[in-house]
Write a protein that holds these residues in place. Structure first.
Motif, PDB file in Angstrom:
ATOM      1  N   ASP A  95       0.737   4.563  -2.757  1.00  0.00           N
ATOM      2  CA  ASP A  95       0.667   6.001  -2.500  1.00  0.00           C
ATOM      3  C   ASP A  95       1.867   6.736  -3.092  1.00  0.00           C
ATOM      4  N   ALA A 141      -4.546   7.044  -6.237  1.00  0.00           N
ATOM      5  CA  ALA A 141      -4.299   5.762  -5.575  1.00  0.00           C
ATOM      6  C   ALA A 141      -5.593   5.190  -5.026  1.00  0.00           C
ATOM      7  N   ASP A 143      -6.821   0.888   2.754  1.00  0.00           N
ATOM      8  CA  ASP A 143      -6.798   1.827   3.871  1.00  0.00           C
ATOM      9  C   ASP A 143      -7.606   3.093   3.601  1.00  0.00           C
ATOM     10  N   LEU A 144      -8.056   3.296   2.373  1.00  0.00           N
ATOM     11  CA  LEU A 144      -8.850   4.482   2.057  1.00  0.00           C
ATOM     12  C   LEU A 144     -10.290   4.299   2.513  1.00  0.00           C
ATOM     13  N   HIS A 198      -6.567   1.760  -2.370  1.00  0.00           N
ATOM     14  CA  HIS A 198      -6.175   0.569  -1.621  1.00  0.00           C
ATOM     15  C   HIS A 198      -7.090   0.421  -0.418  1.00  0.00           C
ATOM     16  N   LYS A 240     -13.982   7.623  -0.507  1.00  0.00           N
ATOM     17  CA  LYS A 240     -12.851   8.026  -1.336  1.00  0.00           C
ATOM     18  C   LYS A 240     -12.569   6.989  -2.412  1.00  0.00           C
ATOM     19  N   ARG A 241     -12.674   5.708  -2.063  1.00  0.00           N
ATOM     20  CA  ARG A 241     -12.443   4.652  -3.045  1.00  0.00           C
ATOM     21  C   ARG A 241     -13.472   4.723  -4.172  1.00  0.00           C
ATOM     22  N   ALA A 294       1.686   6.902  -6.946  1.00  0.00           N
ATOM     23  CA  ALA A 294       0.669   7.855  -7.401  1.00  0.00           C
ATOM     24  C   ALA A 294       1.157   9.296  -7.230  1.00  0.00           C
ATOM     25  N   LYS A 295       1.772   9.598  -6.093  1.00  0.00           N
ATOM     26  CA  LYS A 295       2.283  10.952  -5.861  1.00  0.00           C
ATOM     27  C   LYS A 295       3.402  11.291  -6.847  1.00  0.00           C
ATOM     28  N   CYS A 343      -3.416   3.809  -9.572  1.00  0.00           N
ATOM     29  CA  CYS A 343      -2.425   3.025  -8.844  1.00  0.00           C
ATOM     30  C   CYS A 343      -3.150   2.229  -7.766  1.00  0.00           C
ATOM     31  N   LYS A 368       0.822  -1.209   0.000  1.00  0.00           N
ATOM     32  CA  LYS A 368       0.000   0.000   0.000  1.00  0.00           C
ATOM     33  C   LYS A 368       0.860   1.264   0.000  1.00  0.00           C
ATOM     34  N   THR A 369       2.003   1.211   0.711  1.00  0.00           N
ATOM     35  CA  THR A 369       2.876   2.389   0.731  1.00  0.00           C
ATOM     36  C   THR A 369       3.404   2.700  -0.666  1.00  0.00           C
TER      37      THR A 369
END
Length: 494
Positions: free
Chosen positions: A266, A281, A285-286, A283, A290-291, A269-270, A307, A262-263
């Motif tokens: 992010d 992004a 944790d969103l 995943h 937002k997803r 995508a950034k 991503c 997941k890291t």
């Protein structure tokens, strides 16, 4: 050629199919729908993107058209491993059941319990849920599964990967023994085979393609990557990803970029957004809102690069995905099939490109053993620039004169060479000695005292240039300036 009208579906379902623009079923649909309509258990094995969702949605709607739902007792249950896949099934249900008065409820995480409880209390014909949220409602006493007539497990192998098998077994034990069970998956692991043998009764097995095969409409490529330095590996790998995207040019209308962590999702995508790419992004944790916002933007075309982690490898039914980039080689070989299955759907052409580091060799071997073919290799688009770089640097050095500097002798930082000026130093010393005998000695210079001080302490005059104790210092000779002699006098008298 078989048509949907030949599958004995209800007229209202056929009307919805016709309005959706479909005429002929896919192989998995043509094989699974007839036994499902007869009430038999079905075990469907097909690669992702072949229409498994409609294979169980269409017969369910036809079978449930007669009857009435009761409060807290759904008539059918569809289990999905991820929220995205559950939402995708719900959308398909809305499309095919718009002419049939059936109710549905979607039980997924990230949404308020209150709204879901209200839907269950009203009574639902079709309950679409993820295993965790379904058991949460059951343990709260808000749900009964004793009225389930049809139970569907979609993407069963993904359930295994995500650790949902104990939950699936518990849910099976809560449903009636007389239920009809439909199992659909892209691959069949031994653990899944055990469950099907336990909970399915004489199922009709439909296997339209070899297990874990990839679609023939997808062009697969592999780019090998090795970082110049360990601390530069991440940035150089992201640079390679951008080069691969640019290499595709206008053919890459949109793409899903899969990362293992997941890291990395992010960060990738950034990085893409920093370099002007329209990326976002998604995943686990969103937040669910937002997803869904990101997915809606990708479907609508306002977002070009998605991503994602493997949470998005299942259930993303976006027909027009042109490319899939595997930023990492997946840790589970089966995930490769599902990842690249996001492109080349419904007979369309697609392309999948994977980046492989030396540490990924074992995972790559597992993938190629699973799909039973070698993924074609392509040249690293950055390798050509690296090969030319040393030649350009050499030319630059020559133009700036650095090459000439290397030809010059290096300046010694230690003792000076004794063979550099031995004869000249001795000749100068001898000449000065003769001149001092003939010339009068000035009183203020006091050469005798200065000479004696040098004779008494020869080590002080060696410095960096003194190679021998019996050799006079090079540079001043026997002449000493007045200010040095004066300082010696003051030190002695003080």
């Amino acid at each position: 050629m078989t048509k949907f009208s030949d599958l004995k579906l209800s007229p209202k379902v056929l009307k919805a199919i016709d309005e959706a623009g479909y005429e002929s079923p896919t192989p998995i649909q043509a094989g699974a729908i007839p036994p499902a309509l007869e009430g038999r258990d079905v075990l469907g094995i097909a690669q992702t993107g072949t229409g498994k969702t409609a294979s169980f949605t269409l017969p369910m709607i036809s079978a449930l058209a007669r009857g009435r739902a009761r409060a807290r007792m759904p008539r059918s249950l569809v289990l999905c491993p991820t929220r995205e896949l559950a939402a995708q099934v719900a959308e398909n249900f809305d499309v095919y059941a718009k002419h049939v008065k059936l109710t549905k409820a979607l039980l997924i995480g990230g949404v308020s319990f209150k709204e879901q409880d209200q839907a269950i209390d009203r009574g639902v014909d079709v309950l679409i849920a993820t295993p965790g949220r379904l058991l949460d409602h059951f343990e709260r006493g808000k749900l009964l599964l004793t009225g389930v007539q049809i139970m569907v497990v979609d993407e069963a192998d993904r359930m295994l990967d995500m650790g949902f098998i104990p939950d699936i077994e518990k849910i099976f034990s809560l449903t009636p023994f007389t239920r009809q069970t439909l199992f659909f998956s892209a691959t069949m692991a031994p653990e899944i085979e055990r469950i099907t043998n336990t909970f399915l009764s004489n199922p009709e097995r439909i296997e339209v393609a070899r297990q874990a095969t990839t679609s023939e409409t997808i062009t697969q490529e592999l780019c090998m990557f090795k970082a110049s330095r360990r601390d530069r590996a991440a940035s150089e790998k992201r640079k390679l990803l951008r080069a691969l995207i640019d290499r595709e040019g206008e053919a890459c209308t949109n793409a899903i970029i899969f990362c293992n962590r997941k890291t990395d999702v992010d960060i990738t995508a950034k990085s893409l957004k920093k370099y002007g790419y329209n990326a976002a992004a998604i995943h686990g944790d969103l937040d669910q809102s937002k997803r869904m916002e990101v997915l809606d933007g990708f479907r609508a075309g306002t977002l070009q690069f998605l991503c994602a982690s493997d949470v998005a490898a299942r259930g993303l039914d976006i027909p027009n995905v042109s490319h899939v980039f595997n930023y990492d080689v997946p840790g589970h070989a089966e995930d490769y099939v599902h990842r690249i299955g996001r492109t080349g759907r419904a007979g369309r052409l697609g392309k999948a490109i994977m980046i492989c580091e030396p540490r990924d060799d074992k995972n790559l071997d597992a993938v190629e053993r699973l799909i039973e073919k070698e993924v074609p290799r392509i040249d690293n688009p950055l390798a050509k620039g690296k090969a030319e770089k040393p030649a350009k640097e050499g030319a630059a050095d020559k133009s700036t004169g650095k090459a000439q500097t290397e030809d010059k002798p290096r300046r010694s930082r230690g003792r000076k060479s004794d063979s550099a000026k031995p004869e000249k130093v001795n000749a100068d010393t001898a000449t000065n000695t003769v001149e001092q005998k003939d010339a009068p000695v000035a009183q203020d210079k006091k050469p005798s005292r200065d000479k004696s001080s040098r004779d008494e302490k020869p080590a002080r005059n060696r410095g960096r240039g003194g190679g021998r104790r019996d050799q006079s210092p090079v540079g001043m000779g026997d002449h000493m300036p007045d200010f040095i002699a004066k300082s010696f006098d003051e030190r002695r008298t003080g």
